[in-house]
Design a protein around this motif. Structure first.
Motif, mmCIF file in Angstrom:
data_model
loop_
_atom_site.group_PDB
_atom_site.id
_atom_site.type_symbol
_atom_site.label_atom_id
_atom_site.label_comp_id
_atom_site.label_asym_id
_atom_site.label_seq_id
_atom_site.Cartn_x
_atom_site.Cartn_y
_atom_site.Cartn_z
ATOM 1 N N ASP A 140 -5.421 11.665 4.206
ATOM 2 C CA ASP A 140 -5.337 12.837 5.081
ATOM 3 C C ASP A 140 -6.714 13.467 5.183
ATOM 4 O O ASP A 140 -7.056 14.355 4.413
ATOM 5 C CB ASP A 140 -4.312 13.842 4.530
ATOM 6 C CG ASP A 140 -4.256 15.114 5.361
ATOM 7 O OD1 ASP A 140 -4.560 15.044 6.574
ATOM 8 O OD2 ASP A 140 -3.906 16.168 4.812
ATOM 9 N N TRP B 248 -1.388 13.354 -5.382
ATOM 10 C CA TRP B 248 -0.507 12.361 -4.776
ATOM 11 C C TRP B 248 -0.338 12.699 -3.303
ATOM 12 O O TRP B 248 0.268 13.706 -2.939
ATOM 13 C CB TRP B 248 0.872 12.386 -5.441
ATOM 14 C CG TRP B 248 0.904 11.980 -6.878
ATOM 15 C CD1 TRP B 248 1.107 12.795 -7.945
ATOM 16 C CD2 TRP B 248 0.774 10.665 -7.410
ATOM 17 N NE1 TRP B 248 1.095 12.082 -9.121
ATOM 18 C CE2 TRP B 248 0.894 10.755 -8.819
ATOM 19 C CE3 TRP B 248 0.553 9.408 -6.841
ATOM 20 C CZ2 TRP B 248 0.806 9.649 -9.665
ATOM 21 C CZ3 TRP B 248 0.465 8.301 -7.688
ATOM 22 C CH2 TRP B 248 0.596 8.430 -9.071
ATOM 23 N N HIS B 249 -0.851 11.889 -2.413
ATOM 24 C CA HIS B 249 -0.592 12.058 -0.984
ATOM 25 C C HIS B 249 -1.179 10.868 -0.231
ATOM 26 O O HIS B 249 -2.099 10.205 -0.703
ATOM 27 C CB HIS B 249 -1.193 13.366 -0.438
ATOM 28 C CG HIS B 249 -2.663 13.527 -0.694
ATOM 29 N ND1 HIS B 249 -3.628 12.760 -0.097
ATOM 30 C CD2 HIS B 249 -3.335 14.395 -1.490
ATOM 31 C CE1 HIS B 249 -4.823 13.136 -0.504
ATOM 32 N NE2 HIS B 249 -4.668 14.128 -1.365
#
Length: 442
Positions: free
Chosen positions: A304, A300-301
């Motif tokens: 990036d 979960w992010h």
């Protein structure tokens, strides 16, 4: 010292555009597509926008997918392409029967090398989606087939064509960064939504990409994050990757995603997944420089990718999304001193050092996927077919970038054992010219 790139490239842009359109109309390129799923369709849309490109044939296991692609062609006002949907081997019939200038392979990863080799042996130039291969044996098969047949093969790595990597390459070659001594890059992209059927039936069943996370552990998708680094560090064009070492970790993200979406008792919430939530790869170059490459698609992010390019005179950080930043040892720009004690915005440098194709085609390209890079890479490939020039990414570059995947798996399986990178160039890396798009755009 004031650095500039040659602005003569932008003189007569309108005339160059008109000339390119005229050439395209005079020498149309006939293209086939093997794989009409999500990725194949997203490539079909910009193909239909390119001048002088005819989509002549489409192959897919799912005749409904092929029919949808055919409908897109009809709606674009072009003759409907031939459809090949008789089974998993029907791509061979397409290659045998169709008179094509090139074929795109946009199928699941495990088919890429097999279909690419078949295209070359049929005498059809191949543009293979990423990664080009998933085993070292497959990498060699592609290289040897290209050498044996003399037919061109490339990989559709859209990061080669993104605005930022091309501008940063110009910044480096203008001298602002000095020698690039170290690079970090990664693919930090939560893609679990495409690894399960959540885009389709939404029952929590694994799709083909999710199956790879069950059986494999490594950097399974290395080329997006590594292509800009290879360009900056002249890999296969003056130096080469000598060896690498990889380290994986725990695997929690796939189970968590399935449990949160379909409940803790769902079979895929309890399943054992081999692939680490994050994999890190360290690469040693022949000339002593190093690079780090990470893979993180199960956590979960937000997005990036965390690119960092370190030189002897400056450094670039390029996050995604958001504004990148640059530091240079000494720079005076438009009469205003850039503060060498802090990070500065990358955006003004992107404007100054934009590659000519972004000055010429950005408005048209940005209507399509991957920030316009899909349109750009397909235009570059089809122009290479039209003009009989080498494709923008050589097959040696393609398999070298792709080989990071299987080598990382082997390294992790050997408890982070250091492994040698095969020299797919067979020594030509010493004399190959610097990387260029090789696109006669105007």
């Amino acid at each position: 010292m004031k650095y500039r790139i040659d602005r003569r490239a932008f003189v007569g842009v309108a005339a160059a555009l008109a000339a390119a359109e005229t050439r395209a109309a005079e020498a149309p390129v006939r293209v086939g597509i093997i794989g009409a799923g999500v990725r194949g369709t997203s490539l079909l849309r910009p193909l239909l926008d390119l001048p002088g490109v005819e989509v002549a044939a489409i192959c897919d296991l799912d005749d409904n997918a092929a029919a949808r692609a055919r409908k897109l062609c009809r709606e674009a006002g072009i003759p409907p392409p031939s459809i090949y949907a008789r089974g998993s081997e029907d791509y061979r019939r397409l290659l045998d029967l169709e008179d094509l200038d090139g074929v795109i392979v946009a199928t699941p990863w495990e088919w890429h090398a097999t279909m690419g080799v078949a295209a070359l042996e049929a005498g059809t130039p191949a543009a293979i989606e990423v990664p080009a291969a998933i085993t070292i044996d497959e990498c060699w098969q592609l290289v040897e087939a290209a050498e044996r047949t003399g037919v061109s093969a490339t990989m559709l790595e859209n990061w080669v064509y993104r605005r930022e990597p091309l501008a940063v390459l110009n910044i480096m070659r203008a001298g602002l960064l000095g020698e690039i001594v170290y690079c970090e890059s990664g693919y930090g992209h939560d893609v679990r939504g495409v690894m399960f059927d959540s885009r389709f039936a939404d029952k929590g069943d694994l799709r083909w990409r999710g199956e790879h996370s069950v059986t494999r552990n490594g950097n399974l998708y290395p080329t997006h994050q590594f292509a800009p680094v290879a360009m900056l560090m002249d890999i296969n064009h003056g130096t080469r990757i000598e060896s690498l070492v990889a380290m994986g970790g725990v695997s929690r993200g796939m189970n968590q995603y399935a449990a949160d979406r379909w409940g803790p008792d769902h079979p895929n919430a309890k399943r054992v997944y081999s692939n680490s939530d994050r994999t890190s790869v360290l690469l040693q170059l022949e000339d002593g420089r190093t690079a780090m490459n990470f893979h993180d698609i199960q956590s979960w992010h937000p997005r990036d990718d965390a690119h960092k390019y370190q030189g002897t005179k400056g450094m670039v950080r390029w996050p995604f999304p958001g504004e990148g930043s640059i530091w240079v040892q000494e720079r005076h720009w438009d009469g205003k001193a850039v503060d060498a004690r802090r990070w500065n915005s990358l955006n003004p440098f992107l404007d100054e050092f934009d590659h000519p194709i972004w000055k010429m085609y950005s408005e048209r390209a940005l209507r399509f996927g991957h920030s316009g890079a899909d349109w750009m890479e397909l235009r570059g490939w089809t122009e290479s077919l039209r003009q009989g020039t080498p494709p923008p990414v050589s097959i040696v570059d393609a398999v070298t970038w792709s080989a990071i995947g299987p080598l990382s798996e082997q390294s992790i399986a050997g408890k982070s054992k250091s492994l040698e990178m095969p020299d797919f160039s067979k020594g030509k890396w010493k004399t190959n010219p610097k990387f260029e798009l090789r696109w006669q755009w105007g």
